[in-house]
Design a protein around this motif. Sequence first.
Motif, PDB file in Angstrom:
ATOM      1  N   SER A  18       0.869  -1.274  -0.189  1.00  0.00           N
ATOM      2  CA  SER A  18      -0.006   0.152   0.052  1.00  0.00           C
ATOM      3  C   SER A  18       1.026   1.180  -0.035  1.00  0.00           C
ATOM      4  CB  SER A  18      -0.937   0.061   1.418  1.00  0.00           C
ATOM      5  OG  SER A  18      -1.869  -0.985   1.266  1.00  0.00           O
ATOM      6  N   HIS A  19       1.976   1.031  -0.557  1.00  0.00           N
ATOM      7  CA  HIS A  19       3.018   2.158  -0.606  1.00  0.00           C
ATOM      8  C   HIS A  19       2.380   3.605  -1.175  1.00  0.00           C
ATOM      9  CE1 HIS A  19       7.012   3.858   0.359  1.00  0.00           C
ATOM     10  NE2 HIS A  19       7.107   4.101  -0.891  1.00  0.00           N
ATOM     11  N   ILE A  20       1.716   3.310  -2.251  1.00  0.00           N
ATOM     12  CA  ILE A  20       1.285   4.186  -3.066  1.00  0.00           C
ATOM     13  C   ILE A  20       0.153   5.541  -2.330  1.00  0.00           C
ATOM     14  CG2 ILE A  20      -0.806   3.297  -4.111  1.00  0.00           C
ATOM     15  CD1 ILE A  20      -0.540   4.575  -6.581  1.00  0.00           C
ATOM     16  N   HIS A  21      -0.415   4.480  -1.466  1.00  0.00           N
ATOM     17  CA  HIS A  21      -1.155   5.380  -0.533  1.00  0.00           C
ATOM     18  C   HIS A  21      -0.335   6.319   0.580  1.00  0.00           C
ATOM     19  CE1 HIS A  21      -5.050   3.706  -1.860  1.00  0.00           C
ATOM     20  NE2 HIS A  21      -4.401   2.479  -1.737  1.00  0.00           N
ATOM     21  N   LEU A  22       0.671   5.644   0.972  1.00  0.00           N
ATOM     22  CA  LEU A  22       1.524   6.325   1.983  1.00  0.00           C
ATOM     23  C   LEU A  22       2.260   7.510   1.367  1.00  0.00           C
ATOM     24  CD1 LEU A  22       3.092   6.358   4.558  1.00  0.00           C
ATOM     25  CD2 LEU A  22       4.920   4.895   3.764  1.00  0.00           C
ATOM     26  N   GLU A  23       2.740   7.445  -0.017  1.00  0.00           N
ATOM     27  CA  GLU A  23       3.231   8.535  -0.619  1.00  0.00           C
ATOM     28  C   GLU A  23       2.502   9.479  -1.038  1.00  0.00           C
ATOM     29  OE1 GLU A  23       5.147   6.348  -4.110  1.00  0.00           O
ATOM     30  OE2 GLU A  23       7.050   6.783  -3.215  1.00  0.00           O
ATOM     31  N   GLY A  24       1.041   9.281  -1.233  1.00  0.00           N
ATOM     32  CA  GLY A  24       0.147  10.092  -1.637  1.00  0.00           C
ATOM     33  C   GLY A  24       0.027  11.114  -0.392  1.00  0.00           C
ATOM     34  N   GLY A  25      -0.107  10.492   0.767  1.00  0.00           N
ATOM     35  CA  GLY A  25      -0.417  11.255   2.055  1.00  0.00           C
ATOM     36  C   GLY A  25       0.817  12.075   2.184  1.00  0.00           C
ATOM     37  N   ILE A  26       1.833  11.797   2.076  1.00  0.00           N
ATOM     38  CA  ILE A  26       3.072  12.587   2.301  1.00  0.00           C
ATOM     39  C   ILE A  26       3.174  13.746   1.144  1.00  0.00           C
ATOM     40  CG2 ILE A  26       5.604  12.811   2.391  1.00  0.00           C
ATOM     41  CD1 ILE A  26       5.372   9.819   3.611  1.00  0.00           C
ATOM     42  N   SER A  27       2.977  13.310  -0.101  1.00  0.00           N
ATOM     43  CA  SER A  27       2.921  14.425  -1.305  1.00  0.00           C
ATOM     44  C   SER A  27       1.909  15.499  -0.870  1.00  0.00           C
ATOM     45  CB  SER A  27       2.591  13.765  -2.315  1.00  0.00           C
ATOM     46  OG  SER A  27       3.586  12.830  -2.899  1.00  0.00           O
ATOM     47  N   PHE A  28       0.694  15.133  -0.262  1.00  0.00           N
ATOM     48  CA  PHE A  28      -0.358  16.121   0.174  1.00  0.00           C
ATOM     49  C   PHE A  28       0.168  16.956   1.070  1.00  0.00           C
ATOM     50  CE2 PHE A  28      -3.636  16.868   2.979  1.00  0.00           C
ATOM     51  CZ  PHE A  28      -4.588  17.943   2.216  1.00  0.00           C
ATOM     52  N   GLY A  29       0.924  16.291   2.080  1.00  0.00           N
ATOM     53  CA  GLY A  29       1.265  17.250   3.208  1.00  0.00           C
ATOM     54  C   GLY A  29       2.257  18.114   2.920  1.00  0.00           C
ATOM     55  N   ILE A  30       3.409  17.698   2.325  1.00  0.00           N
ATOM     56  CA  ILE A  30       4.558  18.640   2.019  1.00  0.00           C
ATOM     57  C   ILE A  30       4.152  19.614   0.792  1.00  0.00           C
ATOM     58  CG2 ILE A  30       6.942  18.390   0.930  1.00  0.00           C
ATOM     59  CD1 ILE A  30       6.846  17.670   3.862  1.00  0.00           C
ATOM     60  N   GLY A  31       3.328  19.026  -0.231  1.00  0.00           N
ATOM     61  CA  GLY A  31       2.942  19.916  -1.106  1.00  0.00           C
ATOM     62  C   GLY A  31       2.002  21.050  -0.753  1.00  0.00           C
ATOM     63  N   ALA A  32       1.067  20.751   0.114  1.00  0.00           N
ATOM     64  CA  ALA A  32       0.131  21.585   0.762  1.00  0.00           C
ATOM     65  C   ALA A  32       0.975  22.765   1.447  1.00  0.00           C
ATOM     66  CB  ALA A  32      -0.759  21.198   1.541  1.00  0.00           C
ATOM     67  N   PHE A  33       1.977  22.385   2.071  1.00  0.00           N
ATOM     68  CA  PHE A  33       2.567  23.289   3.016  1.00  0.00           C
ATOM     69  C   PHE A  33       3.310  24.284   2.224  1.00  0.00           C
ATOM     70  CE2 PHE A  33       2.055  20.766   6.995  1.00  0.00           C
ATOM     71  CZ  PHE A  33       1.762  21.620   7.753  1.00  0.00           C
ATOM     72  N   ASN A  34       4.071  23.746   1.450  1.00  0.00           N
ATOM     73  CA  ASN A  34       4.925  24.670   0.370  1.00  0.00           C
ATOM     74  C   ASN A  34       4.222  25.335  -0.449  1.00  0.00           C
ATOM     75  OD1 ASN A  34       7.992  24.091   0.001  1.00  0.00           O
ATOM     76  ND2 ASN A  34       7.118  22.226   0.708  1.00  0.00           N
ATOM     77  N   LEU A  35       3.036  25.165  -1.076  1.00  0.00           N
ATOM     78  CA  LEU A  35       2.023  25.949  -1.924  1.00  0.00           C
ATOM     79  C   LEU A  35       1.502  27.012  -0.959  1.00  0.00           C
ATOM     80  CD1 LEU A  35       0.850  26.690  -4.411  1.00  0.00           C
ATOM     81  CD2 LEU A  35      -0.977  24.954  -4.039  1.00  0.00           C
TER      82      LEU A  35
END
Length: 565
Positions: A211-228
Amino acid sequence: FSRYSRGTWTLCETVLLLTLHPLPTPERAAKPQISAFAFFCCVHVFTHVLCGSSSQMTLKECLDECMEALDLFLNNHFTESLERLRPRVNESMYHALIYATVLEMQAMMTFQPDDISNAGNTMKSAQEVCQRSGSHETVAPPPLPRLHLYLQLHAEVCYAECQLQRAALTFLQDENMVSFIKGGIKVRNSYLIYKELHSLIKSPNCLKGPSHIHLEGGISFGIGAFNLTLSLFPPRILKVLEFAGFSGDKEYGLSLLDEGATGLNLRSMLCALLLLCYYTFLTFILGTGEGDVAEAERLLKPFRLRYPRGAIFLFFAGRTEEIKGNIDEVCFIKCAQQAWKQFHHMCYWELMWCFTYKRAWKMAYFYADLLSQESLWSKAMYVYMKAAYLSMLPKDEARPFGEDEVELFRKVPTFKQKIAGKSPPTEKFAIRKARRYKAPSPIKLPVPVLEMMYMWNGFSMISKRPELTEGMMQTLTEAERTLLESPANEYSADDRCLIHLLKGLCLKNQGLLQAAEECFNKVFSSEKKIRFDHYLVPNSLVELSLLFIDQGRRDEAIKLLHKAK
């Protein structure tokens, strides 16, 4: 056996003890015997455990069920989606998180104190479920089996997301400084967890489970949201935040969110929604009205195919068409027919502006009236817009519902509210403009609808439709003529400058750049005559600088921007 909980083994142990050592009674104190009922329970429980039929779900099963619930939500089956998630919110971190997220979305749209409080409590419970699923204090690999470590990573990202969403609710719920500081601490804790997790999954020794794709998706959302989000802050504040350990790289944030949105994972919808909000709203409200329509359409395409009647994506499809100049109400009307009433309010807001661009004042008033009655987000703005639309009608024309614009303008300050301890700037502006109507014999605002339309960058929306710009120019010409025919008063200079600014925008849309430049210069040259609407001078300088940038006169534009600042 590590997949089964401690509670399952405790139950088995209890049944086994009851089987081998039944509770003593006077009749059988001397000779213990096996209880038939206890023996049956023992066989039943052990059969379920040994055959893998435990009530606990594997991580993959939890994620699959959450994806199904999310599909129901995006297909407008909101109640069914919550019902699918509810039974396992106390045992599955993903069920708890998605359930709380849906309630938070609802609370943010209703803006009801009870809904916000309920969402906050639910999110707090979800955070506790995440804590039970894995320690949030560190993501350093402890001496645990690989499966436990992998579950811990999922628990970490869910915990960070709960922290971030609880902070957002804290800002909405309370206005005092203590709550603001508490929310800030939650934001920082969430960011640090995301940052550590991001470093971990990028390391070559990172575990990659099924289920690594879900883990990566969650981290991408968090880091991406903060940076944007942080990249939208003013540079001076961003420097302070970067010193405190945050980062605000817009391009990096956009790339991570795009990566999360295009993958088939649990957070793809959240990543897509944040990007769509940025491309279709934030670039207009905080920028110069140059939304990236191509990117928005690219993101929307797979979701529109998968959820053709989904209210959320219908709404953004309508917004995208609106930006392109296709001022058509069809998508918003379809969106407003959905079951979840809170979606209606977003559609009513856009429908109000669609009819504004067409100068259908009564229809626009109708949607402003609906918002003032049903939505709690900004009653001061809704009541101001109702009054503004009525003021655009001829004096002898009957007012809908017998309402009077003067009385409505006078009520605007009574609806003032605060979000995150601050009053929204548009509400402050509306209250300031409505002050003119406090006098016993108020002096009418010349074009309040067009002025507020400018505040929301509406003139950029009609730039691709010459007939709409021509209609606005006619309204401004009539208002200017009425102003010249009326006796001079303390607001005359301000009103003339406002009309010059708005005419300049229309002339720019029509390609009459020299005439537009003259209009903006008239405002700047009248700086000392303006008594109340001082924003007109810096705004006219900004508009003139944007005009110069389009003409390639960059050095002149930079000087004007410094002057405006």
